[in-house]
Design a protein around this motif. Structure first.
Motif, PDB file in Angstrom:
ATOM      1  N   SER A   1      85.616 -48.516 -54.674  1.00 25.28           N
ATOM      2  CA  SER A   1      84.969 -49.686 -54.091  1.00 25.28           C
ATOM      3  C   SER A   1      83.570 -49.263 -53.707  1.00 25.28           C
ATOM      4  O   SER A   1      83.388 -48.528 -52.726  1.00 25.28           O
ATOM      5  N   ALA A   2      82.590 -49.676 -54.494  1.00 32.00           N
ATOM      6  CA  ALA A   2      81.205 -49.292 -54.213  1.00 32.00           C
ATOM      7  C   ALA A   2      80.749 -49.867 -52.879  1.00 32.00           C
ATOM      8  O   ALA A   2      79.971 -49.245 -52.152  1.00 32.00           O
ATOM      9  N   LEU A   3      81.248 -51.051 -52.530  1.00 32.97           N
ATOM     10  CA  LEU A   3      80.826 -51.694 -51.296  1.00 32.97           C
ATOM     11  C   LEU A   3      81.266 -50.892 -50.073  1.00 32.97           C
ATOM     12  O   LEU A   3      80.475 -50.693 -49.137  1.00 32.97           O
ATOM     13  N   ASP A   4      82.512 -50.393 -50.080  1.00 33.34           N
ATOM     14  CA  ASP A   4      83.036 -49.671 -48.929  1.00 33.34           C
ATOM     15  C   ASP A   4      82.939 -48.156 -49.069  1.00 33.34           C
ATOM     16  O   ASP A   4      83.211 -47.426 -48.108  1.00 33.34           O
ATOM     17  N   GLY A   5      82.569 -47.671 -50.253  1.00 29.70           N
ATOM     18  CA  GLY A   5      82.385 -46.231 -50.450  1.00 29.70           C
ATOM     19  C   GLY A   5      83.612 -45.484 -50.901  1.00 29.70           C
ATOM     20  O   GLY A   5      83.585 -44.244 -50.987  1.00 29.70           O
ATOM     21  N   ASP A   6      84.702 -46.163 -51.226  1.00 29.05           N
ATOM     22  CA  ASP A   6      85.917 -45.481 -51.668  1.00 29.05           C
ATOM     23  C   ASP A   6      85.686 -44.729 -52.973  1.00 29.05           C
ATOM     24  O   ASP A   6      85.305 -45.323 -53.989  1.00 29.05           O
ATOM     25  N   ASN A   7      85.920 -43.416 -52.945  1.00 21.98           N
ATOM     26  CA  ASN A   7      85.819 -42.525 -54.111  1.00 21.98           C
ATOM     27  C   ASN A   7      84.416 -42.483 -54.715  1.00 21.98           C
ATOM     28  O   ASN A   7      84.250 -42.085 -55.867  1.00 21.98           O
ATOM     29  N   VAL A   8      83.407 -42.878 -53.960  1.00 25.86           N
ATOM     30  CA  VAL A   8      82.021 -42.741 -54.422  1.00 25.86           C
ATOM     31  C   VAL A   8      81.508 -41.362 -54.046  1.00 25.86           C
ATOM     32  O   VAL A   8      81.195 -40.534 -54.900  1.00 25.86           O
TER      33      VAL A   8
ATOM     34  N   PRO B   1      88.217 -36.427 -59.470  1.00 29.17           N
ATOM     35  CA  PRO B   1      87.042 -36.242 -58.611  1.00 29.17           C
ATOM     36  C   PRO B   1      86.484 -37.571 -58.117  1.00 29.17           C
ATOM     37  O   PRO B   1      86.726 -38.630 -58.705  1.00 29.17           O
ATOM     38  N   THR B   2      85.721 -37.503 -57.012  1.00 23.51           N
ATOM     39  CA  THR B   2      84.900 -38.653 -56.647  1.00 23.51           C
ATOM     40  C   THR B   2      83.740 -38.731 -57.633  1.00 23.51           C
ATOM     41  O   THR B   2      83.484 -37.785 -58.401  1.00 23.51           O
ATOM     42  N   LEU B   3      83.023 -39.832 -57.609  1.00 24.60           N
ATOM     43  CA  LEU B   3      81.887 -39.976 -58.521  1.00 24.60           C
ATOM     44  C   LEU B   3      80.856 -38.882 -58.277  1.00 24.60           C
ATOM     45  O   LEU B   3      80.359 -38.262 -59.227  1.00 24.60           O
ATOM     46  N   LEU B   4      80.518 -38.632 -57.026  1.00 26.18           N
ATOM     47  CA  LEU B   4      79.504 -37.628 -56.738  1.00 26.18           C
ATOM     48  C   LEU B   4      79.965 -36.239 -57.149  1.00 26.18           C
ATOM     49  O   LEU B   4      79.163 -35.448 -57.671  1.00 26.18           O
TER      50      LEU B   4
END
Length: 637
Positions: free
Chosen positions: A202-209, A222-225
């Protein structure tokens, strides 16, 4: 800026050195409309603490005015910089943003999702190492998802992250994630990606970003980062053959002569043997000069100036290679092309082809097929429209040095430029050279154009009569030829109707075939002029680009454009052949002046107004022009 590093306060030089030594990654966000691309980048910047405090305050204020997230901060506004983007809540242009972490530096290109802005997306993808392809978990793989995936694969991007976004709206349902992953992998199995990593987020809430989400305990990747920090994209380019496209010959004084450019691929060291393409001249590297001093070695993306141990001729447009692995050179190619203009592509029309350091006239010899982005099938077509991808064969006016795009993105890519407007109309990827081009050379003959013209006691020329159907082109051209024949001149007339009984009998009156019609006539006319003849070509030839193409085939001054300027209502009133009446009745399609445009000449050598001038007077005026310009040697009025 909220982000602080302990080294800044304790060891500023050490901090700067650490920043300089970080690896560098370019990536692109793409996908369908409203999949959350801008929000994702905003989240990366926000969580990396790389937002200035005044910028954050401005975003908070703008979120209340034009944001789309209610009381929350609309992070998309960090990259949607255009007023139109904020008002509509969409991305229009490509927005580039820089950020860094402890492990790596990044440049991200946020690209638009709307179909009409596909060309902007392709621009961002052309330099990317990784593509982050967003998919709205509510809708799955869409047509624009397929289009963007195909384009990034076509542009050589090998690493793809499938960001399955807005999972919060589906309670992070693993079955939805699994279905989308299966659909995408099945669709993209033949696109040649090195790796595909799917991430629920969820880009809006930061999940797994940047931080692993507790809402998706079932996800173990992995997370995106984390992915962006660890993916290895350098090995292939550093192992590629060395290429330095020469942008500038650096000669500040008599004691220094260097060759400047940005290394397109590979590495070079002092002492390495080099070869210059296309000349084939050889030498060794004496120095590698950069803005911060001389180096012993240079690698891809470094801006350098090479000095050599030998004085050899090198110019802008050449490519410096290592001796044992030179680039190819050719003047005919097969290429994949993405068309980026609202005006369709037509085989035969001339454009300017621009590579990284060279621009040459080029034309599309043949459009082999269009690629259907839904199933990758090959569709037979005569033209390409905006955002369509096809395979074509190209012919250039001069050879260029190149590599196949699959081997080198920098030396295997090109853009096409409209000669009339200077607008970029297409982007292409060279597949391979057509071997016939390197084997077929112009045969020098002892009896040439000058000898033939001297024998005929005249200066050869092409008199190109253009105007609407019924304007009087053929009548005037016929009278000019009769007058020249009476004067003992050597002539030939090519008439639009006559050539369609033989040479061009396979062509209809579609826009594509009209372009091909004039291309063929231009080539035949060039042979006629080479034979020393004064040639009359009487064709509607409605498009300026094709008339310019015919002009470019001849030497300066040999092409004489004669605009038979007859208003449509006058030409239609004459209607000797009854064609206008049939066109008005819908019996004839693509008829110039009715349902197909005519582009009047802007600077013709001669303009004939047939309302005010008789055909005989017009013919006499044209013959007088030829006399005054020296085409009729020995003419005594």
């Amino acid at each position: 800026m909220a982000h602080l590093d302990d080294l800044i306060s304790t060891d500023i030089l050490g901090y700067l050195k650490a920043q300089e030594d970080k690896s560098f990654l370019r990536f692109i966000t793409c996908g369908s409309v409203d999949d959350g691309k801008s929000t994702l980048i905003g989240r990366l910047l926000y969580d990396s603490k790389l937002i200035y405090e005044d910028q954050l305050a401005s975003i908070e204020k703008d979120s209340k005015k034009s944001g789309t997230q209610g009381d929350k901060i609309d992070l998309a506004l960090l990259v949607d910089g255009l007023a139109a983007e904020r008002e509509q809540g969409i991305t229009i242009d490509v927005a580039y943003r820089f950020f860094s972490t402890d492990k790596r530096k990044f440049i991200v290109a946020d690209t638009p999702g709307h179909v009409q802005y596909t060309r902007n997306m392709a621009t961002g993808a052309s330099t990317a190492d990784v593509a982050v392809l967003l998919i709205d978990a509510r809708y799955g793989v869409q047509e624009q998802t397929r289009r963007h995936a195909f384009i990034v694969s076509l542009l050589g991007v090998k690493h793809v992250v499938v960001a399955i976004n807005k999972m919060d709206l589906n309670d992070f349902d693993q079955s939805i994630y699994n279905d989308i992953e299966v659909d995408f992998r099945e669709f993209s199995k033949d696109l040649g990606f090195t790796d595909i990593t799917c991430i629920p987020m969820s880009a809006l809430d930061g999940d797994n970003v940047t931080i692993r989400s507790k809402n998706s305990d079932w996800y173990k990747g992995p997370t995106l980062l984390e992915y962006l920090e660890e993916v290895n994209v350098d090995a292939a380019t550093l192992d590629a053959p060395f290429r330095l496209p020469v942008q500038w010959v650096n000669r500040p004084n008599l004691d220094f002569r260097g060759f400047s450019g940005t290394v397109a691929s590979g590495t070079i060291e002092v002492g390495d043997e080099i070869i210059v393409i296309p000349s084939g001249k050889r030498s060794t590297v004496k120095e590698i000069v950069t803005y911060d001093g001389n180096k012993d070695i240079a690698r891809e993306d470094m801006a350098i100036t090479l000095t050599l141990n030998d004085e050899i001729d090198i110019s802008r447009g050449d490519i410096i290679c290592k001796k044992d692995n030179p680039a190819e050179q050719a003047d005919q190619f097969q290429a994949h092309m993405l068309w980026m203009s609202e005006n369709e592509l037509y085989p035969g029309r001339q454009y300017l082809l621009k590579t990284g350091n060279k621009t040459v006239p080029a034309s599309i010899l043949k459009l082999k097929h269009r690629i259907d982005i839904n199933d990758f099938s090959e569709v037979a077509v005569n033209t390409l429209a905006l955002n369509e991808v096809g395979v074509a064969t190209l012919s250039l006016s001069a050879p260029i040095a190149f590599d196949a795009y699959n081997d080198n993105r920098n030396t295997g890519s090109f853009i096409l430029i409209d000669r009339q407007t200077n607008a970029t109309v297409g982007v292409g990827m060279l597949d391979f050279a057509l071997r016939r081009a390197s084997n077929v050379v112009w045969q020098d003959l002892d009896v040439n154009k000058a000898v033939r013209a001297e024998q005929k006691n005249q200066k050869p020329a092409l008199l190109w009569f253009t105007g609407l159907s019924g304007s009087g082109k053929s009548t005037i051209a016929n009278l000019v030829e009769k007058r020249l024949l009476d004067l003992g001149r050597h002539t030939y007339t090519l008439d639009g109707d006559n050539v369609r009984h033989g040479l061009n009998r396979d062509l209809n009156f579609s826009k594509a075939d009209r372009v091909e019609n004039i291309r063929r006539i231009g080539e035949v006319s060039r042979l006629m002029v080479d034979a020393g003849l004064i040639t009359m070509a009487s064709f509607i030839s409605p498009y300026r680009a094709e008339r310019q193409m015919a002009r470019d085939l001849l030497e300066n001054g040999e092409f004489i454009e004669i605009f038979v300027n007859t208003p449509l209502e006058v030409a239609e009133a004459r209607d000797v052949k009854g064609l206008y009446a049939k066109a008005r009745a819908g019996e004839i399609k693509n008829f110039t002046g009715i349902d197909s445009e005519y582009q009047a000449p802007q600077n013709p050598e001669i303009t004939v107004n047939t309302v005010e001038m008789s055909a005989d007077d017009a013919a006499e005026m044209i013959v007088s022009y030829l006399k005054d310009k020296g085409f009729l040697a020995g003419y005594d009025a």
